[in-house]
Design a protein around this motif. Structure first.
Motif, PDB file in Angstrom:
ATOM      1  N   ASP A  51       0.825  -1.210   0.000  1.00  0.00           N
ATOM      2  CA  ASP A  51       0.000   0.000   0.000  1.00  0.00           C
ATOM      3  C   ASP A  51       0.861   1.263   0.000  1.00  0.00           C
ATOM      4  OD1 ASP A  51      -2.249  -1.555  -0.014  1.00  0.00           O
ATOM      5  OD2 ASP A  51      -2.606  -1.399   2.153  1.00  0.00           O
ATOM      6  N   PHE A  52       2.000   1.195   0.641  1.00  0.00           N
ATOM      7  CA  PHE A  52       2.932   2.327   0.621  1.00  0.00           C
ATOM      8  C   PHE A  52       3.425   2.566  -0.801  1.00  0.00           C
ATOM      9  CE2 PHE A  52       4.799   5.009   3.785  1.00  0.00           C
ATOM     10  CZ  PHE A  52       5.918   5.536   3.175  1.00  0.00           C
ATOM     11  N   ALA A  53       3.717   1.487  -1.540  1.00  0.00           N
ATOM     12  CA  ALA A  53       4.135   1.616  -2.941  1.00  0.00           C
ATOM     13  C   ALA A  53       3.003   2.172  -3.796  1.00  0.00           C
ATOM     14  CB  ALA A  53       4.587   0.262  -3.473  1.00  0.00           C
ATOM     15  N   VAL A  54       1.781   1.753  -3.532  1.00  0.00           N
ATOM     16  CA  VAL A  54       0.624   2.261  -4.283  1.00  0.00           C
ATOM     17  C   VAL A  54       0.496   3.767  -4.084  1.00  0.00           C
ATOM     18  CG1 VAL A  54      -1.905   2.239  -4.377  1.00  0.00           C
ATOM     19  CG2 VAL A  54      -0.641   0.087  -4.317  1.00  0.00           C
ATOM     20  N   ASN A  59       0.923   9.238  -6.258  1.00  0.00           N
ATOM     21  CA  ASN A  59       1.460  10.597  -6.165  1.00  0.00           C
ATOM     22  C   ASN A  59       2.291  10.967  -7.380  1.00  0.00           C
ATOM     23  OD1 ASN A  59       0.295  11.258  -3.719  1.00  0.00           O
ATOM     24  ND2 ASN A  59       2.001  10.427  -2.547  1.00  0.00           N
ATOM     25  N   ASP A  60       3.051  10.003  -7.920  1.00  0.00           N
ATOM     26  CA  ASP A  60       3.907  10.245  -9.083  1.00  0.00           C
ATOM     27  C   ASP A  60       3.915   8.970  -9.921  1.00  0.00           C
ATOM     28  OD1 ASP A  60       5.780  11.036 -10.947  1.00  0.00           O
ATOM     29  OD2 ASP A  60       7.483  10.869  -9.580  1.00  0.00           O
ATOM     30  N   ALA A  61       3.169   8.974 -11.018  1.00  0.00           N
ATOM     31  CA  ALA A  61       3.032   7.771 -11.851  1.00  0.00           C
ATOM     32  C   ALA A  61       4.320   7.401 -12.570  1.00  0.00           C
ATOM     33  CB  ALA A  61       1.910   7.961 -12.871  1.00  0.00           C
ATOM     34  N   THR A  62       5.289   8.309 -12.618  1.00  0.00           N
ATOM     35  CA  THR A  62       6.533   8.024 -13.336  1.00  0.00           C
ATOM     36  C   THR A  62       7.662   7.555 -12.417  1.00  0.00           C
ATOM     37  OG1 THR A  62       7.272  10.318 -13.147  1.00  0.00           O
ATOM     38  CG2 THR A  62       5.949   9.735 -15.087  1.00  0.00           C
ATOM     39  N   VAL A  63       7.342   7.246 -11.165  1.00  0.00           N
ATOM     40  CA  VAL A  63       8.378   6.797 -10.239  1.00  0.00           C
ATOM     41  C   VAL A  63       8.994   5.495 -10.772  1.00  0.00           C
ATOM     42  CG1 VAL A  63       6.761   5.574  -8.734  1.00  0.00           C
ATOM     43  CG2 VAL A  63       8.910   6.331  -7.817  1.00  0.00           C
ATOM     44  N   PRO A  64      10.330   5.413 -10.852  1.00  0.00           N
ATOM     45  CA  PRO A  64      10.956   4.207 -11.418  1.00  0.00           C
ATOM     46  C   PRO A  64      10.866   3.011 -10.468  1.00  0.00           C
ATOM     47  CG  PRO A  64      12.613   5.842 -10.825  1.00  0.00           C
ATOM     48  CD  PRO A  64      11.290   6.464 -10.575  1.00  0.00           C
ATOM     49  N   ASN A  65      10.946   1.814 -11.066  1.00  0.00           N
ATOM     50  CA  ASN A  65      10.827   0.577 -10.297  1.00  0.00           C
ATOM     51  C   ASN A  65      11.892   0.434  -9.207  1.00  0.00           C
ATOM     52  OD1 ASN A  65       8.570  -0.113 -11.723  1.00  0.00           O
ATOM     53  ND2 ASN A  65       9.616  -1.508 -13.106  1.00  0.00           N
ATOM     54  N   PRO A  66      13.157   0.802  -9.446  1.00  0.00           N
ATOM     55  CA  PRO A  66      14.133   0.687  -8.347  1.00  0.00           C
ATOM     56  C   PRO A  66      13.785   1.550  -7.134  1.00  0.00           C
ATOM     57  CG  PRO A  66      15.283   0.855 -10.431  1.00  0.00           C
ATOM     58  CD  PRO A  66      13.837   1.113 -10.717  1.00  0.00           C
ATOM     59  N   THR A  71      11.453   1.678  -1.639  1.00  0.00           N
ATOM     60  CA  THR A  71      10.341   2.145  -0.806  1.00  0.00           C
ATOM     61  C   THR A  71       9.661   0.971  -0.111  1.00  0.00           C
ATOM     62  OG1 THR A  71       9.945   4.054  -2.230  1.00  0.00           O
ATOM     63  CG2 THR A  71       8.121   3.343  -0.840  1.00  0.00           C
ATOM     64  N   ILE A  72       9.433  -0.100  -0.868  1.00  0.00           N
ATOM     65  CA  ILE A  72       8.782  -1.283  -0.299  1.00  0.00           C
ATOM     66  C   ILE A  72       9.663  -1.912   0.770  1.00  0.00           C
ATOM     67  CG2 ILE A  72       8.064  -3.642  -0.832  1.00  0.00           C
ATOM     68  CD1 ILE A  72       7.075  -2.551  -3.548  1.00  0.00           C
ATOM     69  N   ARG A  73      10.941  -2.046   0.485  1.00  0.00           N
ATOM     70  CA  ARG A  73      11.845  -2.691   1.446  1.00  0.00           C
ATOM     71  C   ARG A  73      12.003  -1.876   2.732  1.00  0.00           C
ATOM     72  NH1 ARG A  73      14.005  -7.148  -0.904  1.00  0.00           N
ATOM     73  NH2 ARG A  73      13.973  -7.136  -3.167  1.00  0.00           N
ATOM     74  N   THR A  74      12.015  -0.550   2.621  1.00  0.00           N
ATOM     75  CA  THR A  74      12.150   0.265   3.834  1.00  0.00           C
ATOM     76  C   THR A  74      10.853   0.318   4.630  1.00  0.00           C
ATOM     77  OG1 THR A  74      11.689   2.274   2.575  1.00  0.00           O
ATOM     78  CG2 THR A  74      14.004   1.702   2.945  1.00  0.00           C
ATOM     79  N   SER A  75       9.703   0.181   3.968  1.00  0.00           N
ATOM     80  CA  SER A  75       8.442   0.225   4.701  1.00  0.00           C
ATOM     81  C   SER A  75       8.035  -1.142   5.254  1.00  0.00           C
ATOM     82  CB  SER A  75       7.331   0.782   3.815  1.00  0.00           C
ATOM     83  OG  SER A  75       7.111  -0.058   2.713  1.00  0.00           O
ATOM     84  N   PHE A  76       8.719  -2.208   4.834  1.00  0.00           N
ATOM     85  CA  PHE A  76       8.438  -3.548   5.370  1.00  0.00           C
ATOM     86  C   PHE A  76       9.058  -3.647   6.761  1.00  0.00           C
ATOM     87  CE2 PHE A  76       9.606  -8.124   5.770  1.00  0.00           C
ATOM     88  CZ  PHE A  76       8.324  -8.630   5.788  1.00  0.00           C
ATOM     89  N   THR A  77       8.242  -3.928   7.760  1.00  0.00           N
ATOM     90  CA  THR A  77       8.713  -3.956   9.144  1.00  0.00           C
ATOM     91  C   THR A  77       9.039  -5.363   9.624  1.00  0.00           C
ATOM     92  OG1 THR A  77       6.448  -4.048   9.952  1.00  0.00           O
ATOM     93  CG2 THR A  77       7.454  -1.864   9.758  1.00  0.00           C
ATOM     94  N   PHE A  98      -2.716  -0.137 -16.124  1.00  0.00           N
ATOM     95  CA  PHE A  98      -2.427  -0.421 -14.724  1.00  0.00           C
ATOM     96  C   PHE A  98      -0.942  -0.705 -14.553  1.00  0.00           C
ATOM     97  CE2 PHE A  98      -6.839  -1.730 -15.178  1.00  0.00           C
ATOM     98  CZ  PHE A  98      -7.429  -1.169 -14.056  1.00  0.00           C
ATOM     99  N   ARG A  99      -0.450  -0.368 -13.390  1.00  0.00           N
ATOM    100  CA  ARG A  99       0.894  -0.768 -12.985  1.00  0.00           C
ATOM    101  C   ARG A  99       0.702  -1.795 -11.872  1.00  0.00           C
ATOM    102  NH1 ARG A  99       5.568   3.645 -11.719  1.00  0.00           N
ATOM    103  NH2 ARG A  99       7.294   2.188 -11.570  1.00  0.00           N
ATOM    104  N   THR A 100       1.384  -2.925 -11.975  1.00  0.00           N
ATOM    105  CA  THR A 100       1.183  -3.995 -10.997  1.00  0.00           C
ATOM    106  C   THR A 100       2.419  -4.160 -10.122  1.00  0.00           C
ATOM    107  OG1 THR A 100       1.955  -5.689 -12.522  1.00  0.00           O
ATOM    108  CG2 THR A 100      -0.407  -5.234 -12.505  1.00  0.00           C
ATOM    109  N   VAL A 101       2.167  -4.504  -8.878  1.00  0.00           N
ATOM    110  CA  VAL A 101       3.224  -4.799  -7.909  1.00  0.00           C
ATOM    111  C   VAL A 101       2.854  -6.109  -7.230  1.00  0.00           C
ATOM    112  CG1 VAL A 101       4.410  -4.031  -5.818  1.00  0.00           C
ATOM    113  CG2 VAL A 101       3.657  -2.353  -7.488  1.00  0.00           C
TER     114      VAL A 101
END
Length: 130
Positions: A51-54, A59-66, A71-77, A98-101
């Protein structure tokens, strides 16, 4: 009174035998509940990271995958964010892009002898771009 009749009518130790019969299944059920709670907690952490990645993509549809990966790794607790396997993709349906994660995590069961290889928890999200 004969010795045989004395042992047949004696109740001493019956509680210990009943406890020995019930203790093992009760212990297994208790440990199963704890493991299920741990798995549910890790799955909740995965959903939070997704959800953090979503939110980042919305907020910015052009954010690159890296950047999304970090972002996902830092928000995973959870314990080991390095074990996360993150897949990105795109899809189109009914004229909407759609962009999928998809995030998977190998969950290790702590109870010995239950499962040698654990299980894989996964979460996926589809983010509309149009």
């Amino acid at each position: 009174m004969s010795l045989r009749n004395r042992f047949r009518n004696d109740d001493v130790g019956a509680t210990a035998v009943e406890f020995a019969i019930i203790c093992f299944p009760l212990l297994l059920v208790s440990l199963g509940v704890v493991e299920f709670g741990r798995a549910l907690n890790v799955r909740n952490d995965l959903a939070f990271a997704a959800d953090f990645a979503v939110r980042s993509v919305l907020n910015d549809a052009t954010v690159p995958n890296p950047d999304l990966d970090s972002t996902i790794r830092t928000s995973f607790t959870g314990n080991r964010p390095d074990l996360l396997q993150i897949d990105f993709g795109t899809a189109a349906e009914a004229g909407v892009s759609f962009r999928t994660v998809a995030i998977t995590y190998p969950f290790e069961i702590v109870v010995p002898g239950v499962s040698a290889n654990g299980m894989t928890l996964s979460v996926s999200r589809r983010i509309p771009l149009n």
